[in-house]
Scaffold this motif. Sequence first.
Motif, PDB file in Angstrom:
ATOM      1  N   SER A  22       0.830  -1.200   0.000  1.00 37.19           N
ATOM      2  CA  SER A  22       0.000   0.000   0.000  1.00 37.19           C
ATOM      3  C   SER A  22       0.865   1.250   0.000  1.00 37.19           C
ATOM      4  O   SER A  22       2.030   1.219   0.389  1.00 37.19           O
ATOM      5  N   ALA A  23       0.266   2.334  -0.462  1.00 31.38           N
ATOM      6  CA  ALA A  23       0.930   3.635  -0.473  1.00 31.38           C
ATOM      7  C   ALA A  23       0.714   4.295   0.887  1.00 31.38           C
ATOM      8  O   ALA A  23      -0.257   4.004   1.579  1.00 31.38           O
ATOM      9  N   GLU A  24       1.628   5.206   1.242  1.00 29.57           N
ATOM     10  CA  GLU A  24       1.468   5.909   2.519  1.00 29.57           C
ATOM     11  C   GLU A  24       2.196   7.248   2.480  1.00 29.57           C
ATOM     12  O   GLU A  24       3.342   7.334   2.061  1.00 29.57           O
ATOM     13  N   PHE A  25       1.485   8.314   2.920  1.00 27.17           N
ATOM     14  CA  PHE A  25       2.051   9.657   3.004  1.00 27.17           C
ATOM     15  C   PHE A  25       2.971   9.796   4.210  1.00 27.17           C
ATOM     16  O   PHE A  25       2.692   9.249   5.267  1.00 27.17           O
ATOM     17  N   LYS A  26       4.020  10.598   4.063  1.00 24.69           N
ATOM     18  CA  LYS A  26       4.772  11.116   5.207  1.00 24.69           C
ATOM     19  C   LYS A  26       5.055  12.573   4.860  1.00 24.69           C
ATOM     20  O   LYS A  26       5.889  12.870   4.006  1.00 24.69           O
ATOM     21  N   ASN A  51       6.292   9.312  -0.386  1.00 25.58           N
ATOM     22  CA  ASN A  51       5.553   8.056  -0.324  1.00 25.58           C
ATOM     23  C   ASN A  51       6.441   7.039   0.383  1.00 25.58           C
ATOM     24  O   ASN A  51       7.434   6.587  -0.160  1.00 25.58           O
ATOM     25  N   VAL A  52       6.080   6.697   1.619  1.00 24.80           N
ATOM     26  CA  VAL A  52       6.852   5.735   2.404  1.00 24.80           C
ATOM     27  C   VAL A  52       6.244   4.336   2.341  1.00 24.80           C
ATOM     28  O   VAL A  52       6.698   3.429   3.031  1.00 24.80           O
ATOM     29  N   GLY A  81       9.301   6.048  -2.137  1.00 25.84           N
ATOM     30  CA  GLY A  81      10.508   6.831  -1.899  1.00 25.84           C
ATOM     31  C   GLY A  81      10.558   8.171  -2.605  1.00 25.84           C
ATOM     32  O   GLY A  81      11.431   8.980  -2.327  1.00 25.84           O
ATOM     33  N   GLU A  82       9.616   8.426  -3.518  1.00 29.52           N
ATOM     34  CA  GLU A  82       9.599   9.699  -4.236  1.00 29.52           C
ATOM     35  C   GLU A  82       8.744  10.715  -3.492  1.00 29.52           C
ATOM     36  O   GLU A  82       8.012  10.386  -2.563  1.00 29.52           O
ATOM     37  N   THR A  83       8.869  11.981  -3.912  1.00 29.10           N
ATOM     38  CA  THR A  83       8.156  13.063  -3.230  1.00 29.10           C
ATOM     39  C   THR A  83       7.114  13.698  -4.145  1.00 29.10           C
ATOM     40  O   THR A  83       7.193  13.606  -5.369  1.00 29.10           O
ATOM     41  N   GLY A  84       6.169  14.344  -3.508  1.00 27.45           N
ATOM     42  CA  GLY A  84       5.122  15.093  -4.195  1.00 27.45           C
ATOM     43  C   GLY A  84       4.777  16.320  -3.375  1.00 27.45           C
ATOM     44  O   GLY A  84       5.312  16.533  -2.285  1.00 27.45           O
ATOM     45  N   ILE A  85       3.852  17.128  -3.917  1.00 23.99           N
ATOM     46  CA  ILE A  85       3.494  18.386  -3.255  1.00 23.99           C
ATOM     47  C   ILE A  85       1.983  18.600  -3.315  1.00 23.99           C
ATOM     48  O   ILE A  85       1.348  18.320  -4.326  1.00 23.99           O
ATOM     49  N   VAL A  86       1.446  19.113  -2.217  1.00 21.21           N
ATOM     50  CA  VAL A  86       0.094  19.659  -2.188  1.00 21.21           C
ATOM     51  C   VAL A  86       0.273  21.135  -1.882  1.00 21.21           C
ATOM     52  O   VAL A  86       0.737  21.505  -0.800  1.00 21.21           O
ATOM     53  N   THR A  87      -0.042  21.993  -2.859  1.00 23.45           N
ATOM     54  CA  THR A  87       0.085  23.438  -2.704  1.00 23.45           C
ATOM     55  C   THR A  87      -1.266  24.000  -2.302  1.00 23.45           C
ATOM     56  O   THR A  87      -2.282  23.691  -2.926  1.00 23.45           O
ATOM     57  N   SER A 109      -3.900   5.905  -0.383  1.00 25.11           N
ATOM     58  CA  SER A 109      -3.007   5.668   0.749  1.00 25.11           C
ATOM     59  C   SER A 109      -3.629   4.702   1.748  1.00 25.11           C
ATOM     60  O   SER A 109      -4.845   4.498   1.774  1.00 25.11           O
ATOM     61  N   LYS A 110      -2.784   4.144   2.596  1.00 30.46           N
ATOM     62  CA  LYS A 110      -3.251   3.271   3.679  1.00 30.46           C
ATOM     63  C   LYS A 110      -4.331   3.986   4.486  1.00 30.46           C
ATOM     64  O   LYS A 110      -5.294   3.385   4.923  1.00 30.46           O
ATOM     65  N   THR A 111      -4.150   5.302   4.687  1.00 33.57           N
ATOM     66  CA  THR A 111      -5.183   6.153   5.271  1.00 33.57           C
ATOM     67  C   THR A 111      -5.723   6.988   4.116  1.00 33.57           C
ATOM     68  O   THR A 111      -5.089   7.959   3.713  1.00 33.57           O
ATOM     69  N   PRO A 112      -6.868   6.607   3.527  1.00 36.92           N
ATOM     70  CA  PRO A 112      -7.323   7.215   2.277  1.00 36.92           C
ATOM     71  C   PRO A 112      -7.757   8.678   2.363  1.00 36.92           C
ATOM     72  O   PRO A 112      -7.857   9.346   1.337  1.00 36.92           O
ATOM     73  N   SER A 113      -7.984   9.184   3.563  1.00 33.35           N
ATOM     74  CA  SER A 113      -8.364  10.584   3.727  1.00 33.35           C
ATOM     75  C   SER A 113      -7.394  11.248   4.706  1.00 33.35           C
ATOM     76  O   SER A 113      -7.201  10.768   5.819  1.00 33.35           O
ATOM     77  N   LYS A 114      -6.769  12.330   4.267  1.00 33.96           N
ATOM     78  CA  LYS A 114      -5.764  13.037   5.075  1.00 33.96           C
ATOM     79  C   LYS A 114      -6.119  14.513   5.080  1.00 33.96           C
ATOM     80  O   LYS A 114      -6.469  15.080   4.053  1.00 33.96           O
ATOM     81  N   VAL A 115      -5.990  15.177   6.230  1.00 29.70           N
ATOM     82  CA  VAL A 115      -6.323  16.599   6.345  1.00 29.70           C
ATOM     83  C   VAL A 115      -5.070  17.397   6.677  1.00 29.70           C
ATOM     84  O   VAL A 115      -4.307  17.035   7.578  1.00 29.70           O
ATOM     85  N   LEU A 116      -4.870  18.492   5.925  1.00 26.59           N
ATOM     86  CA  LEU A 116      -3.790  19.445   6.172  1.00 26.59           C
ATOM     87  C   LEU A 116      -4.415  20.769   6.584  1.00 26.59           C
ATOM     88  O   LEU A 116      -5.551  21.068   6.186  1.00 26.59           O
ATOM     89  N   TYR A 117      -3.681  21.595   7.336  1.00 27.05           N
ATOM     90  CA  TYR A 117      -4.239  22.837   7.869  1.00 27.05           C
ATOM     91  C   TYR A 117      -3.342  24.032   7.562  1.00 27.05           C
ATOM     92  O   TYR A 117      -2.118  23.919   7.609  1.00 27.05           O
TER      93      TYR A 117
END
Length: 131
Positions: A22-26, A51-52, A81-87, A109-117
């Motif tokens: 599975s995919a996972e954000f860090k 993506n860890v 191992g690669e990176t991405g961005i949410v602007t 992602s393993k956690t399909p819904s993620k919240v940023l603030y």
Amino acid sequence: MKKLLLLGFIMFAGFNLAKAQSAEFKFEKEVHDFGKIKEGTVATYDFKFTNVGDAPLIITNVTAPCGCTVPKWTKEPVKKGETGIVTVSYNSQGRPMAFNKNVTITSNSKTPSKVLYIKGDVEPATKPAGK
């Protein structure tokens, strides 16, 4: 009965093996404080992530609660191992007050819904003398 138990074990093992891939954000950080900004400013911040997980991470959507907050994101799958961005951009025009906004990421992602603030304090624009 033995065949039924063996079939159950095979299904259980297969499910767990598939789940392990599975995919996972860090994220470097999940909250950004702009501090004080002048009214009329469009404040922008890049939330960087890696993506860890073991599978490519695919962001399917990013939503914001109102039109003052606009998200953009990496559209291509992000490999292990690669990176991405949410602007995230916040338009402070006509909003002289403190703000606290969120964006919700939907992905595989393993956690399909993620919240940023994002948060900050908009200082009112100064009016020219005589007006």
